[in-house]
Design an enzyme around this catalytic site. Structure first.
Site, PDB file in Angstrom:
ATOM      1  N   ARG A  57       0.822  -1.225   0.000  1.00 12.87           N
ATOM      2  CA  ARG A  57       0.000   0.000   0.000  1.00 12.87           C
ATOM      3  C   ARG A  57       0.848   1.265   0.000  1.00 12.87           C
ATOM      4  NH1 ARG A  57      -2.305   1.504   4.452  1.00 12.87           N
ATOM      5  NH2 ARG A  57      -2.583  -0.631   5.178  1.00 12.87           N
ATOM      6  N   TYR A 110     -16.548  15.898 -14.694  1.00 13.90           N
ATOM      7  CA  TYR A 110     -16.985  14.512 -14.801  1.00 13.90           C
ATOM      8  C   TYR A 110     -18.099  14.299 -13.773  1.00 13.90           C
ATOM      9  CZ  TYR A 110     -16.915   9.467 -14.314  1.00 13.90           C
ATOM     10  OH  TYR A 110     -17.285   8.159 -14.237  1.00 13.90           O
ATOM     11  N   ASP A 182      -7.752  18.617 -13.771  1.00 13.95           N
ATOM     12  CA  ASP A 182      -7.964  17.262 -14.282  1.00 13.95           C
ATOM     13  C   ASP A 182      -7.655  17.322 -15.772  1.00 13.95           C
ATOM     14  OD1 ASP A 182      -9.006  14.952 -15.444  1.00 13.95           O
ATOM     15  OD2 ASP A 182     -10.567  14.738 -13.934  1.00 13.95           O
ATOM     16  N   LYS A 207      -7.986   6.423 -19.316  1.00 15.30           N
ATOM     17  CA  LYS A 207      -8.288   6.958 -20.651  1.00 15.30           C
ATOM     18  C   LYS A 207      -7.023   6.950 -21.529  1.00 15.30           C
ATOM     19  CE  LYS A 207     -12.441   7.640 -18.972  1.00 15.30           C
ATOM     20  NZ  LYS A 207     -12.278   7.677 -17.531  1.00 15.30           N
TER      21      LYS A 207
HETATM   22  N1  PLP Z   1     -11.880  12.575 -14.641  1.00 19.00           N
HETATM   23  C1  PLP Z   1     -12.412  12.586 -15.866  1.00 19.00           C
HETATM   24  C2  PLP Z   1     -12.237  13.796 -16.724  1.00 19.00           C
HETATM   25  C3  PLP Z   1     -13.116  11.486 -16.347  1.00 19.00           C
HETATM   26  O1  PLP Z   1     -13.656  11.523 -17.569  1.00 19.00           O
HETATM   27  C4  PLP Z   1     -13.262  10.354 -15.521  1.00 19.00           C
HETATM   28  C5  PLP Z   1     -14.004   9.162 -15.977  1.00 19.00           C
HETATM   29  O2  PLP Z   1     -14.581   9.135 -17.020  1.00 19.00           O
HETATM   30  C6  PLP Z   1     -12.701  10.387 -14.247  1.00 19.00           C
HETATM   31  C7  PLP Z   1     -12.005  11.497 -13.840  1.00 19.00           C
HETATM   32  C8  PLP Z   1     -12.809   9.172 -13.349  1.00 19.00           C
HETATM   33  O3  PLP Z   1     -11.913   8.221 -13.794  1.00 19.00           O
HETATM   34  P1  PLP Z   1     -12.066   6.623 -13.546  1.00 19.00           P
HETATM   35  O4  PLP Z   1     -13.233   6.176 -14.347  1.00 19.00           O
HETATM   36  O5  PLP Z   1     -10.754   6.095 -13.992  1.00 19.00           O
HETATM   37  O6  PLP Z   1     -12.309   6.460 -12.083  1.00 19.00           O
END
Ligand code: PLP
Length: 393
Positions: A57, A110, A182, A207
């Site tokens: 961890r 998101y 992000d 992604k």
């Molecule tokens: N941030 C963005 C811009 C996203 O599009 C997503 C998911 O689609 C996330 C965070 C969350 O990521 P995860 O699905 O890997 O938990």
């Protein structure tokens, strides 16, 4: 030799040339714990005399290699991997927010990030505030004495808005708030937010960074000090990646520059095609001069990304039929991988929202989000053309 090109960094960055047993690739250290030779070594570790891995961890060599590669690509001092993008986002927010604080979310988020802010943060006494659409000066107007975090996705999803990073950083520095971007949609190939003074970059590595639709992971990148603070909270919350996932991510990132440059080119060609099509009401792509944030995008982005959103001149059912007529993209949540994916946003990513909420967020029933993969652009365009031909006039 100093490694500066992003393609070179993607392949070699963060990895030792000499690896265990002369392997060329970094091995998967599939272990939960790292035994000590005896109490002498353990005590030396406890006192900080030696530094080594101790328990899964708190870190793993495969994870470390992926973190160093990402830090090199983002131009950050340190990076930290997570089990998912949401683990990265929530751990990061919980690190820098406490009872009585205010956090400002700029433009679209998101949906799970938004939902966490709306439903969970208030339980901890944190007030979350949203600027639905970024416009110049708005962030400064909405800042409060207790604003501790400014959070923005760049570009946003699904309308590919591009809040001005320079403005976020100027306001954050003036009020002492931590600015978190992000950058999932941009990747370090198209944008390196730390170079513009952003404090922390977060990613859903699921992604583009992973890039093959075969893993879930998240990441945080920034200064040693801030990443260390996030790592302490991660040790409580436990959202760590597993060694095999870390290996897949490490492998995926080697082709990041190749993939993203190709996806930028294909998405621009697709956006231009859609813009001219009579059955398409509107296209959102920051590389098109008609996008409301095109000028900001030109200033900050090296490429405009692999996602194109568009609205058909059609009903919800007709839009669904258009999607079903496509042969190449999969109808699936997510974006950024080698396979093209498509979704009708109102009934996928935003299906948990009421029609009123969707209207407020600008998610119409005929909005389609297409994530282009690395297929031949002409095949993707031909596929769109044939599916549009089947859509109503
Ligand atoms: N941030 C963005 C811009 C996203 O599009 C997503 C998911 O689609 C996330 C965070 C969350 O990521 P995860 O699905 O890997 O938990």
């Amino acid at each position: 030799m100093s490694l500066i090109g992003l393609s070179t960094l993607a392949v070699h960055g963060g990895e030792e040339k000499q690896k265990p047993e002369n392997a060329l690739t970094t091995p998967i250290f599939q272990t939960a714990t790292f035994p000590f030779q005896g109490m002498e070594e353990r005590l030396a570790y406890n006192s900080g005399e030696i530094s080594r891995y101790s328990y899964g961890r708190y870190g793993n060599p495969t994870q470390r290699a992926a973190e160093e590669k990402l830090a090199a690509l983002e131009g950050g001092e340190a990076a930290l991997l997570f089990a998912s993008g949401m683990a990265a986002v929530t751990t990061c927010l919980l690190t820098f927010l406490s009872q009585g604080d205010h956090v400002l979310f700029v433009d679209q988020c998101y949906w799970q990030t938004r939902s966490f802010a709306v439903t969970f943060l208030p339980r901890l006494g944190v007030e979350a505030d949203f600027i639905p659409r970024w416009s110049p000066g708005e962030v400064e107007r909405r800042i409060r004495e207790n604003t501790k975090v400014i959070f923005a996705e760049i570009p946003t999803n699904p309308h590919l808005n591009v809040p001005d990073i320079g403005e976020l950083v100027a306001v954050g520095q003036a009020c002492g708030a931590v600015v978190i971007v992000d950058s999932t949609m941009a990747t370090p190939i198209n944008l390196r937010p730390l170079e513009f003074g952003v404090d922390l970059v977060v990613h859903s590595a699921t992604k583009y960074l992973g890039g093959h639709n075969d893993l879930l992971a998240g990441a945080v990148v920034g200064s040693e000090e801030r990443v260390k603070a996030v790592k302490e909270v991660q040790a409580y919350l436990g959202g760590i990646p597993d060694p095999h996932g870390a290996y897949l991510l490490l492998r995926g990132m080697k082709t990041l520059a190749l993939r993203v440059v190709r996806q930028n080119e294909t998405a621009l060609a697709v956006a231009r095609f859609l813009e001219e099509h009579p059955k398409v009401r509107r296209v959102w792509y920051p590389g098109l001069p008609g996008h409301p944030h095109h000028e900001v995008a030109r200033r900050y982005l090296a490429g405009y990304g692999g996602v194109v959103s568009f609205e058909l001149s059609a009903s919800a059912e007709e839009t669904g039929r258009f999607i079903d007529a496509l042969h190449i993209p999969y109808l699936a949540s997510s974006f950024g991988g080698v396979e093209s994916l498509v979704e009708q946003s109102a009934f996928t990513s935003f299906c948990a929202f009421s029609p009123e909420e969707r209207r407020e967020l600008g998610i119409s029933d005929s909005l389609v989000r297409l994530s282009v993969g690395v297929e031949d652009p002409r095949d993707l365009i031909a596929d769109l053309e044939h599916a549009l031909a089947e859509a109503p006039p």
